[in-house]
Design an enzyme around this catalytic site. Structure first.
Site, PDB file in Angstrom:
ATOM      1  N   ASP A  36       3.965  -1.161  14.954  1.00 22.08           N
ATOM      2  CA  ASP A  36       3.564   0.148  14.427  1.00 22.08           C
ATOM      3  C   ASP A  36       2.055   0.290  14.601  1.00 22.08           C
ATOM      4  O   ASP A  36       1.281  -0.268  13.826  1.00 22.08           O
ATOM      5  CB  ASP A  36       3.975   0.249  12.955  1.00 22.08           C
ATOM      6  CG  ASP A  36       3.598   1.588  12.329  1.00 22.08           C
ATOM      7  OD1 ASP A  36       2.984   2.425  13.010  1.00 22.08           O
ATOM      8  OD2 ASP A  36       3.923   1.799  11.142  1.00 22.08           O
ATOM      9  N   HIS A  37       1.639   1.037  15.623  1.00 20.37           N
ATOM     10  CA  HIS A  37       0.215   1.205  15.933  1.00 20.37           C
ATOM     11  C   HIS A  37      -0.116   2.674  16.148  1.00 20.37           C
ATOM     12  O   HIS A  37       0.736   3.466  16.552  1.00 20.37           O
ATOM     13  CB  HIS A  37      -0.140   0.453  17.223  1.00 20.37           C
ATOM     14  CG  HIS A  37      -0.472  -0.989  17.014  1.00 20.37           C
ATOM     15  ND1 HIS A  37      -1.697  -1.532  17.340  1.00 20.37           N
ATOM     16  CD2 HIS A  37       0.257  -2.005  16.505  1.00 20.37           C
ATOM     17  CE1 HIS A  37      -1.700  -2.815  17.057  1.00 20.37           C
ATOM     18  NE2 HIS A  37      -0.523  -3.127  16.545  1.00 20.37           N
ATOM     19  N   GLY A 104      -3.090  -4.361   7.572  1.00 18.66           N
ATOM     20  CA  GLY A 104      -3.552  -3.484   8.625  1.00 18.66           C
ATOM     21  C   GLY A 104      -4.786  -3.925   9.372  1.00 18.66           C
ATOM     22  O   GLY A 104      -5.406  -4.950   9.076  1.00 18.66           O
ATOM     23  N   GLU A 105      -5.148  -3.112  10.361  1.00 18.46           N
ATOM     24  CA  GLU A 105      -6.347  -3.332  11.169  1.00 18.46           C
ATOM     25  C   GLU A 105      -7.143  -2.036  11.247  1.00 18.46           C
ATOM     26  O   GLU A 105      -6.570  -0.945  11.322  1.00 18.46           O
ATOM     27  CB  GLU A 105      -5.980  -3.772  12.602  1.00 18.46           C
ATOM     28  CG  GLU A 105      -5.166  -5.037  12.683  1.00 18.46           C
ATOM     29  CD  GLU A 105      -3.670  -4.764  12.690  1.00 18.46           C
ATOM     30  OE1 GLU A 105      -3.265  -3.594  12.942  1.00 18.46           O
ATOM     31  OE2 GLU A 105      -2.904  -5.701  12.429  1.00 18.46           O
ATOM     32  N   ASN A 108      -6.282   0.804  13.879  1.00 14.75           N
ATOM     33  CA  ASN A 108      -5.337   1.887  13.649  1.00 14.75           C
ATOM     34  C   ASN A 108      -5.689   2.756  12.453  1.00 14.75           C
ATOM     35  O   ASN A 108      -5.349   3.938  12.420  1.00 14.75           O
ATOM     36  CB  ASN A 108      -3.937   1.313  13.431  1.00 14.75           C
ATOM     37  CG  ASN A 108      -3.466   0.487  14.598  1.00 14.75           C
ATOM     38  OD1 ASN A 108      -3.430   0.960  15.724  1.00 14.75           O
ATOM     39  ND2 ASN A 108      -3.116  -0.768  14.331  1.00 14.75           N
ATOM     40  N   GLY A 172      -3.699 -16.453   5.588  1.00 18.88           N
ATOM     41  CA  GLY A 172      -4.588 -16.993   4.570  1.00 18.88           C
ATOM     42  C   GLY A 172      -3.907 -17.086   3.221  1.00 18.88           C
ATOM     43  O   GLY A 172      -2.919 -16.376   2.941  1.00 18.88           O
ATOM     44  N   THR A 189       2.761 -14.909  12.880  1.00 21.69           N
ATOM     45  CA  THR A 189       2.871 -14.902  14.340  1.00 21.69           C
ATOM     46  C   THR A 189       2.636 -16.276  14.956  1.00 21.69           C
ATOM     47  O   THR A 189       2.657 -16.398  16.179  1.00 21.69           O
ATOM     48  CB  THR A 189       1.865 -13.915  14.964  1.00 21.69           C
ATOM     49  OG1 THR A 189       0.539 -14.266  14.538  1.00 21.69           O
ATOM     50  CG2 THR A 189       2.176 -12.483  14.547  1.00 21.69           C
TER      51      THR A 189
END
Length: 319
Positions: A36-37, A104-105, A108, A172, A189
């Protein structure tokens, strides 16, 4: 172990994703992941369709369960809207639907002009967002005035009878602890025993799921070159993946990533024993589910090879 196929919205247009989903089902993959991007990681990847439209089409075209890997329900899209999209997807996907979420990032989420928060704030936002989503998915009328979100007199009228599972991606200790506390499963991942132990140690009881990439092709060197051209961002270290704001920034950071480095992150070329050995790391680490994405243009050869040799061997090792 369940082995699914990972649909990459960063690389493929909607109809290609639908075709891949059909091919994955025919090849014997158990389920589907879909990214989802808003942006791809770099311009070479070249695509980024609206995932919720694609999910509707994929869910009708196949009988496989679909999971977002992963949706950020905090900045770009309000969690109430994500809840509505989730409810509808759960009713339209013939094989079922599961919501995967993450913090998120910037890549995006910065597009609305909103400030990109620090990691701790992003996790706090995600916890509140999941609370809002779960409440709305029950069909109850929701009034919520929280630290980050306001929901006033909202109710979803079209909801599934059964609760939708929510998995959470985490990197983390803080994120993993949150996943154990608020989610129905943990997503990562990399094949990490330590991450699984942290999740289980924090009380997480849901399935542990991972995504991996492969670049199957007739030439090892050509496959490595293709993987490097499309996914050199996979070698960008640390927190850069969360804070770089544009594909151009990822391209600049990835200039330091060599083809050999990318070859270390995924099996490349025609040697199916190599594919099995590299992906077996997830079996050995104890993952419950693994989703594999083929890098590059749609290739029936990948699905044929995995159906005949890779999937049977991975399942035998898992058994």
């Amino acid at each position: 172990m369940q082995i699914g196929y990972f649909l990459s919205c960063e690389e493929h247009a909607p109809r290609s994703l639908i075709d891949q989903a059909k091919a994955a089902e025919q090849a014997g993959f158990d389920a589907l992941w879909i990214s989802d991007h808003f942006h791809p990681w770099n311009d070479e990847q070249g695509e980024s369709p609206f995932v919720w439209s694609v999910i509707g089409a994929v869910g009708e075209a196949t009988g496989l369960k679909v999971t977002t890997a992963v949706t950020c329900p905090t900045v770009r899209i309000h969690p109430a809207v994500v809840a509505q999209a989730t409810a509808t997807s759960a009713l339209t996907c013939r094989g079922g639907f599961r919501l995967g979420v993450g913090s998120g990032e910037a890549l995006n989420e910065h597009i609305t002009g909103a400030r990109w928060p620090t990691a701790d704030v992003r996790l706090d936002m995600l916890e509140e967002a999941v609370e809002v989503i779960r409440r709305l998915l029950t069909g109850e009328r929701v009034d919520h005035h929280g630290r980050h979100y306001t929901v006033e007199d909202a109710r979803l009228y079209t909801v599934p009878e059964q609760a939708v599972e929510i998995q959470m991606s985490g990197f983390g200790p803080k994120a993993i602890e949150l996943a154990a506390r608020i989610a129905d499963g943990f997503v990562t991942t990399m094949p990490s025993n330590e991450a699984i132990e942290q999740y289980r140690g924090a009380g997480g009881r849901g399935p542990v799921t991972a995504g991996a990439k492969a670049c199957y092709g007739t030439s090892y060197d050509d496959s490595v070159a293709l993987a490097h051209r499309l996914w050199s961002n996979a070698g960008v270290p640390g927190e850069l993946a969360q804070v770089l704001p544009s594909p151009k920034h990822f391209e600049q950071a990835a200039e330091l990533v060599t083809p050999d480095k990318i070859a270390e992150t995924m099996p490349c070329g025609p040697d199916l024993d190599l594919h099995v050995e590299r992906l077996s790391a997830y079996v050995e680490a104890g993952y419950d589910e693994l989703y594999v994405s083929q890098v590059g243009p749609f290739s029936q050869d990948f699905f044929d090879a995995y159906e005949k040799a890779v999937l049977p061997e991975l399942r035998a090792r898992a058994a």
